[in-house]
Design a protein around this motif. Structure first.
Motif, PDB file in Angstrom:
ATOM      1  N   PHE A   1       5.636   5.388 -19.584  1.00 47.59           N
ATOM      2  CA  PHE A   1       4.963   4.264 -20.229  1.00 47.59           C
ATOM      3  C   PHE A   1       3.591   3.938 -19.635  1.00 47.59           C
ATOM      4  O   PHE A   1       3.023   2.915 -19.936  1.00 47.59           O
ATOM      5  N   GLY A   2       3.081   4.743 -18.757  1.00 48.99           N
ATOM      6  CA  GLY A   2       1.759   4.460 -18.212  1.00 48.99           C
ATOM      7  C   GLY A   2       1.656   4.814 -16.744  1.00 48.99           C
ATOM      8  O   GLY A   2       2.248   5.780 -16.282  1.00 48.99           O
ATOM      9  N   ASP A   3       0.904   4.009 -16.023  1.00 42.52           N
ATOM     10  CA  ASP A   3       0.649   4.250 -14.602  1.00 42.52           C
ATOM     11  C   ASP A   3       1.943   4.281 -13.801  1.00 42.52           C
ATOM     12  O   ASP A   3       2.876   3.529 -14.082  1.00 42.52           O
ATOM     13  N   PRO A   4       1.973   5.098 -12.755  1.00 43.20           N
ATOM     14  CA  PRO A   4       3.153   5.130 -11.906  1.00 43.20           C
ATOM     15  C   PRO A   4       3.273   3.854 -11.078  1.00 43.20           C
ATOM     16  O   PRO A   4       2.268   3.286 -10.633  1.00 43.20           O
ATOM     17  N   HIS A   5       4.490   3.385 -10.899  1.00 42.44           N
ATOM     18  CA  HIS A   5       4.762   2.198 -10.080  1.00 42.44           C
ATOM     19  C   HIS A   5       6.020   2.428  -9.279  1.00 42.44           C
ATOM     20  O   HIS A   5       6.842   3.265  -9.608  1.00 42.44           O
ATOM     21  N   GLN A   6       6.165   1.659  -8.254  1.00 40.50           N
ATOM     22  CA  GLN A   6       7.359   1.697  -7.430  1.00 40.50           C
ATOM     23  C   GLN A   6       8.035   0.341  -7.556  1.00 40.50           C
ATOM     24  O   GLN A   6       7.358  -0.701  -7.592  1.00 40.50           O
ATOM     25  N   ALA A   7       9.335   0.305  -7.610  1.00 40.92           N
ATOM     26  CA  ALA A   7      10.087  -0.924  -7.904  1.00 40.92           C
ATOM     27  C   ALA A   7       9.857  -2.042  -6.888  1.00 40.92           C
ATOM     28  O   ALA A   7       9.961  -3.220  -7.224  1.00 40.92           O
TER      29      ALA A   7
ATOM     30  N   LEU B   1       0.832  -1.214   0.000  1.00 47.49           N
ATOM     31  CA  LEU B   1       0.000   0.000   0.000  1.00 47.49           C
ATOM     32  C   LEU B   1       0.865   1.262   0.000  1.00 47.49           C
ATOM     33  O   LEU B   1       0.612   2.208  -0.750  1.00 47.49           O
ATOM     34  N   ILE B   2       1.882   1.274   0.851  1.00 45.84           N
ATOM     35  CA  ILE B   2       2.766   2.439   0.935  1.00 45.84           C
ATOM     36  C   ILE B   2       3.518   2.629  -0.385  1.00 45.84           C
ATOM     37  O   ILE B   2       3.589   3.742  -0.921  1.00 45.84           O
ATOM     38  N   ALA B   3       4.061   1.528  -0.909  1.00 49.28           N
ATOM     39  CA  ALA B   3       4.802   1.624  -2.178  1.00 49.28           C
ATOM     40  C   ALA B   3       3.888   2.082  -3.313  1.00 49.28           C
ATOM     41  O   ALA B   3       4.268   2.936  -4.122  1.00 49.28           O
ATOM     42  N   HIS B   4       2.686   1.540  -3.365  1.00 45.51           N
ATOM     43  CA  HIS B   4       1.772   1.823  -4.463  1.00 45.51           C
ATOM     44  C   HIS B   4       1.181   3.232  -4.401  1.00 45.51           C
ATOM     45  O   HIS B   4       1.072   3.916  -5.429  1.00 45.51           O
ATOM     46  N   TYR B   5       0.793   3.654  -3.205  1.00 42.32           N
ATOM     47  CA  TYR B   5       0.088   4.928  -3.092  1.00 42.32           C
ATOM     48  C   TYR B   5       0.963   6.117  -2.708  1.00 42.32           C
ATOM     49  O   TYR B   5       0.588   7.261  -2.943  1.00 42.32           O
ATOM     50  N   PHE B   6       2.121   5.871  -2.107  1.00 38.21           N
ATOM     51  CA  PHE B   6       2.929   6.987  -1.618  1.00 38.21           C
ATOM     52  C   PHE B   6       4.325   7.078  -2.246  1.00 38.21           C
ATOM     53  O   PHE B   6       4.930   8.133  -2.206  1.00 38.21           O
ATOM     54  N   LEU B   7       4.827   5.971  -2.775  1.00 37.28           N
ATOM     55  CA  LEU B   7       6.189   5.985  -3.306  1.00 37.28           C
ATOM     56  C   LEU B   7       6.259   5.810  -4.819  1.00 37.28           C
ATOM     57  O   LEU B   7       7.343   5.808  -5.383  1.00 37.28           O
ATOM     58  N   ALA B   8       5.119   5.655  -5.458  1.00 41.03           N
ATOM     59  CA  ALA B   8       5.102   5.428  -6.905  1.00 41.03           C
ATOM     60  C   ALA B   8       5.616   6.651  -7.658  1.00 41.03           C
ATOM     61  O   ALA B   8       5.324   7.786  -7.292  1.00 41.03           O
ATOM     62  N   ILE B   9       6.371   6.374  -8.690  1.00 41.63           N
ATOM     63  CA  ILE B   9       6.961   7.423  -9.518  1.00 41.63           C
ATOM     64  C   ILE B   9       6.303   7.362 -10.898  1.00 41.63           C
ATOM     65  O   ILE B   9       6.252   6.298 -11.513  1.00 41.63           O
TER      66      ILE B   9
END
Length: 154
Positions: A51-57, A39-47
């Protein structure tokens, strides 16, 4: 006819043994940690990416850990169903809070399965929200169930 282990004289307490409790709490904690990590990576750390939706590694790693913990938790829930739930249900002990927790668990299993196998672009966001809301609610429901059960123990 009732099986011998369901007669009115219960040879064992309803409470789980220490090792059993450790497995339940350990796997539940790992589920909470990995789900919260995602949740934290997806909603707060995503860049945002070009190429589309933001994601975090780290998102895929949180999901892998979460899936592994979920498999283990389902195994341990199966062992809890066989003894703890059956005995408590027949004695009508703490069954309301147990039902709430089991309902939340069922929602998480169904939505987790749907996220993995059936969700598309339109359904994934709301299935995901139902899944993580049920997960966070169960993180509150399980301790409440335990506290109520220990208070009512004779």
């Amino acid at each position: 006819m009732r099986p011998p282990h369901l007669h009115h004289a219960w040879p064992q307490p309803i409470r789980l043994g220490r090792r059993h409790e450790r497995w339940v709490y350990g796997l539940a904690g790992l589920l909470l940690l990995s789900g919260t990590g995602w949740l934290i990576a997806h909603y707060f750390l995503a860049i945002p990416s070009e190429f589309g939706d933001p994601h975090q590694a780290s998102e895929p790693w949180w999901l892998r850990l979460h899936g592994a913990a979920a498999m283990g938790f389902l195994v341990i829930v199966g062992t809890v169903l066989l003894n703890h739930v059956v005995r408590a249900w027949h004695l009508r002990r703490n069954h309301r809070s147990g039902l709430v927790f089991m309902g939340l668990l069922a929602a998480m299993v169904l939505t987790g399965y749907a996220l993995y196998y059936f969700s598309g672009e339109e359904t994934r966001p709301w299935i995901s929200k139902v899944h993580w809301v049920a997960g966070l609610a169960s993180a509150v429901a399980l301790p409440i169930h335990v506290v109520l059960g220990r208070r009512r123990r004779t």
